[in-house]
Every structure is written in structure tokens, then in C-alpha cells.
Design a protein around this motif. Structure first.
Motif: not given
Length: 473
Positions: A427-433, A467-473
Motif C-alpha cells: 500500500a505504501c508503494e501504491l500511495l507513493k507512485k 498523511q503518508f501520500r502528502e509526505a511522499h508527493s
């Protein structure tokens, strides 16, 4: 389904258009018809269609004026012109004013189907960001004041809160069917593949729920209703409460709507403490008596599926400590799919306790590490599916309790924890890219309930998906 209004002064034209294509196949539903632009404006206000198919030449108010009035009033509707060759010049004007498409009479099925396909694609793309934004606001509403403020603005904008003191309730339905959309102002959005949440003003909720009582559509397995709350920051908690009550059919054997009850949690805690002591002392008779007391509470309607979930997982965890099978379940949906109702679940727990309290060690010789490597490889490749130790047991012809012990020995954590980390990592990978919605990502990694996914995500990463998506966008 996208809603369609048909407008033409000749009724036979409307009927031929209704019968020409399979509207539902393309994702549309004809909700009404009108004979001229004036009637159409009233129908648009009442029915709130997504699309209007309209003729140009009609009495009182023609199609061009209808489009102009619709645009000036900022009505959220798309217009499709249906007319003959003689009105082609008017049709060009309509297109210049923002009409979506122009279809000639006599109608051609392929042409209309093509227009519907393009409309369906556009409407889905238009609606997705709004729903994604709403779900993420709900998921983050308790994290800071800004999300709560924005969510309250959405509630007011959609008419859910007439006054600050009114408050609102959350309603959650479970199943493939859809509840009839309330006539009262509301917010409706999906929280999982087979879950829908509805937010209603408290003052209007009773009338809506009375309409649903005893008349739920096919496919709706259960409906739950939260208590009234006034703080938008608590809306995630309200949905979680309504979600658990939606599964009360697992206890009560009827769909609902079910509302919050004064559950007898103190008696449950006492019975669980007695069962824990009995398992520690390997007293099967005492453990069974404790389970009987818990079952009696379920029969009296004094506990919910949240308590059933707790009873099941705590019981199998206690037995797991003795070296028995670890069969932890992930959510209410999995519990309701595993057992017909809570009483079948209790029967299974009694059988497990009677059997496992009399044997502390699993049978079978220890397999070589390469066998566990095969299991690990399989889990890594299939973690998006509904895996369980039982399914692995059937796949590899091994004792499920032994597979559970191997996970602890070889990777240092339980099977459940290992699968959860795999899912959240992906899920973290998908949120990042990617730009997928949070709900889409949850389903892609194996979770059918967005809010359960969000809780697991925050538990492991320390941040919400937003929050995770915003931090890695």
C-alpha cells in the motif's frame, strides 16, 4: 447508476428512445420525462439527473433556452441534443453553449450507446475525486482541526446540517444491494467493496429509517445506525459504530436497521477472564462453562459483532499459546463469511476448546526449512487473497498449528502480522507512485473495508494514508 431525464413534446419519441438501448447495461437509469423546457427545469430540480436528453423545438421553452437556463443556474447536469437534420443549425448553437453531444433522429442504437459510454466515463472521472476527498476527510477527521472543519463544511453544503446543534448520524449498509437514496439531504459514499455509508441530519434520520424498516432491498444484508453526534471530528467513530451495528444480523439473524444498545460488557469481561484462567490451567470443563455464559449473553442480544470478534480472536489466541492453531480473523466481514451466525461460531469455539485443552503439542514431525520457504514464497505471492492457516494447511498438506509455529520460529512473528506487513508495505508503494483512490488501494492489497485498512495502516506506519501520500508527493 447515473440518472437520465428525457425531454420531448412528442411522447412516442420519448418511448422509442427509452426502448432503443439497454440503459442499465451502460450504467444509466431513466428517472423521468418532460414535454418542454419549463417542465424539464422543474424535473431537474426535483430529480437531480446527471444527464438530460432534449429535443430543440418544443412549445413554451425550447431546448436551446433550457440549456441556457441550466447553464446560468449552474445546474450540475449534462445536456445531449436529440433532433433532426432540419434543426442542425440549432444543434450547432447548442454544442457551442456546452451541450455534450448531438444525436440525430431517427435514432441509431450504436450512436446512442457510444454517447452513453463516453458520458459514463466522464461522470465516473468527475465523481471519483469528490468521493476520494470525502473518504479521506472522514478517515482523517480525528487527526486535526482542519479536516474536521472541512468535513463540517461538506456536511453543510449538502444540507446534512441545518443548524449547528442538530448533529447527524451515520448509517452503514452491508451487502451488494443498495439502500434507496433518502429524500432528505444526505452524503452517500462507499467505504468498501460491499459497504455504503450515509450521513444524515439527526432531525431527519427517524423518518428515513422508518421507511427502511422491514423493507430493505435484495442484497442488503444489514444496516446499522450510530448515535447522534455533533462534532464532525467524531464522524469516523460514528461510522465505525454504525459498521459494527450493520453486522448485528450476525447476532440477531435479521437485517435491521439496528441501533446502539446498552451492551453488557462487564459480564463479558468477567466470562473472558474466567475462560483465560481455565485455558491457563487446562481446565476444559471450566472453559466450556465460560463459553456457555458468553453464548447466553449473545442469545439475550446483550453483545454485538464487535464482542463476537473479540471472543473469537481471544479464544483462538489463548489456545494458540498452548501450541494450537492460530486462526485470527481480520474483520467483521470475514467473521460473517466464516460462520452463518454467532451461535455457529460459539459451537466451533467449544469444539476447539474441548479438543485443544487436552493436547498441548501438535502432531507431526518438523519439516525441513525448504518446505517453509515454499510456504513463505506462496504467501508472498498471494497475500492479496483471503489467506488463512487452514488454506495453507490444505495447500501444503501440513498441520495448520505447525505452520503457525514455523512463522514464529522462522520469521519472528505470527502469520497474521506477516501478511498485514506485506499488505501495508505494498500500500505504501501504491500511495507513493500512483493516483489510485485510497479505497482502490485498500482493495488491491486485500482489504475490503477502507476504515479497517486505514487503522492497520496507521498502526504500522504511524500515519494515515492521506498523511503518508502528502509526505511522499
Amino acid at each position: 447508476m447515473h440518472k437520465v431525464l428525457l425531454v420531448d413534446d412528442e411522447s412516442w419519441v420519448v418511448e422509442s428512445l427509452k426502448d432503443l438501448v439497454d440503459w442499465r447495461l451502460h450504467g444509466f437509469e431513466v428517472v423521468g420525462q418532460a414535454r418542454n423546457g419549463a417542465e424539464a427545469l422543474e424535473a431537474i430540480s426535483e430529480l437531480e439527473p446527471d444527464v438530460v436528453f432534449t429535443d430543440i423545438r418544443m412549445p413554451e421553452m425550447n431546448g436551446l433556452e433550457l440549456i441556457q437556463r441550466g447553464r446560468s443556474a449552474s445546474l450540475p447536469v449534462h445536456f445531449v441534443i436529440v433532433s433532426g437534420y432540419a434543426e442542425f443549425a440549432y444543434a450547432q448553437k447548442a454544442m457551442n453553449q456546452g451541450a455534450f453531444a448531438y444525436c440525430l433522429k431517427p435514432f441509431d442504437e450504436i450512436e446512442i450507446a457510444g454517447v452513453l459510454t463516453r458520458l459514463d466515463r466522464m461522470l465516473k472521472e468527475k465523481k471519483a475525486p469528490s468521493e476520494r476527498s470525502l473518504v479521506s476527510l472522514v478517515g482523517d477527521s480525528g487527526t486535526d482541526g482542519e479536516s474536521g472543519r472541512r468535513l463540517r463544511e461538506e456536511l453543510r453544503k449538502h444540507g446534512v446540517l441545518e443548524r449547528e446543534a442538530d448533529g447527524f448520524v451515520a448509517v452503514v449498509s452491508v451487502g451488494t444491494g443498495e439502500l434507496p437514496r433518502p429524500a432528505a439531504p444526505c452524503l452517500v459514499f462507499k467505504t468498501g467493496a460491499a459497504k455504503t455509508a450515509v450521513l444524515l441530519g439527526s432531525g431527519r434520520a427517524s423518518a428515513v429509517l422508518d421507511d427502511w424498516q422491514g423493507a430493505l432491498p435484495p442484497g442488503v444484508k444489514g444496516v446499522g445506525v450510530s448515535r447522534s453526534i455533533a462534532d464532525a471530528a467524531l464522524i469516523g467513530d460514528a461510522i465505525e459504530e454504525a459498521d459494527a451495528l450493520a453486522y448485528h444480523f450476525f447476532i440477531a439473524r435479521e437485517a435491521g436497521p439496528h441501533r446502539s444498545l446498552p451492551f453488557r460488557e462487564a459480564e463479558l469481561r468477567q466470562a473472558l477472564a474466567e475462560m483465560s484462567e481455565a485455558v491457563r490451567e487446562k481446565g476444559d470443563a471450566e472453559a466450556l462453562r465460560a463459553l456457555d455464559r458468553i453464548e447466553a449473553l449473545f442469545r439475550e442480544g446483550a453483545l454485538s459483532i464487535r464482542h463476537a470478534f473479540q471472543v473469537y480472536n481471544m479464544t483462538v489466541s489463548l489456545l494458540y499459546k498452548l501450541g494450537q492453531t492460530e486462526t485470527i480473523l481480520y474483520g467483521y466481514d470475514q467473521l460473517a463469511q466464516t460462520f452463518a451466525d454467532v451461535f455457529e461460531m460459539m459451537d466451533e469455539l467449544k469444539k476447539l476448546a474441548a479438543r485443544d485443552l487436552n493436547q498441548a503439542e501438535p502432531a507431526g514431525a518438523e519439516p525441513r526449512n525448504r518446505t517453509f520457504d515454499s510456504i513463505l514464497q506462496y504467501v508472498t505471492g498471494h497475500y492479496r487473497e483471503d489467506l488463512s492457516l487452514q488454506s495453507l494447511s490444505e495447500q501444503f498438506f501440513m498441520n495448520p498449528s505447525y505452520i503457525s509455529q514455523l512463522f514464529k520460529k522462522e520469521v519472528g512473528e505470527t502469520f497474521t502480522a506477516y501478511v498485514t506487513k506485506l499488505r501495508i508495505s505494498r500500500a505504501c508503494e501504491l500511495l507513493k507512485k500512483g493516483d489510485d483512490t485510497f479505497q482502490e488501494i485498500a482493495e488491491r492489497v486485500g482489504y475490503h473495508d477502507y476504515f479497517y485498512f486505514a487503522r492497520q495502516f496507521k498502526k504500522i506506519t504511524g500515519a494515515t494514508p492521506t498523511q503518508f501520500r502528502e509526505a511522499h508527493s
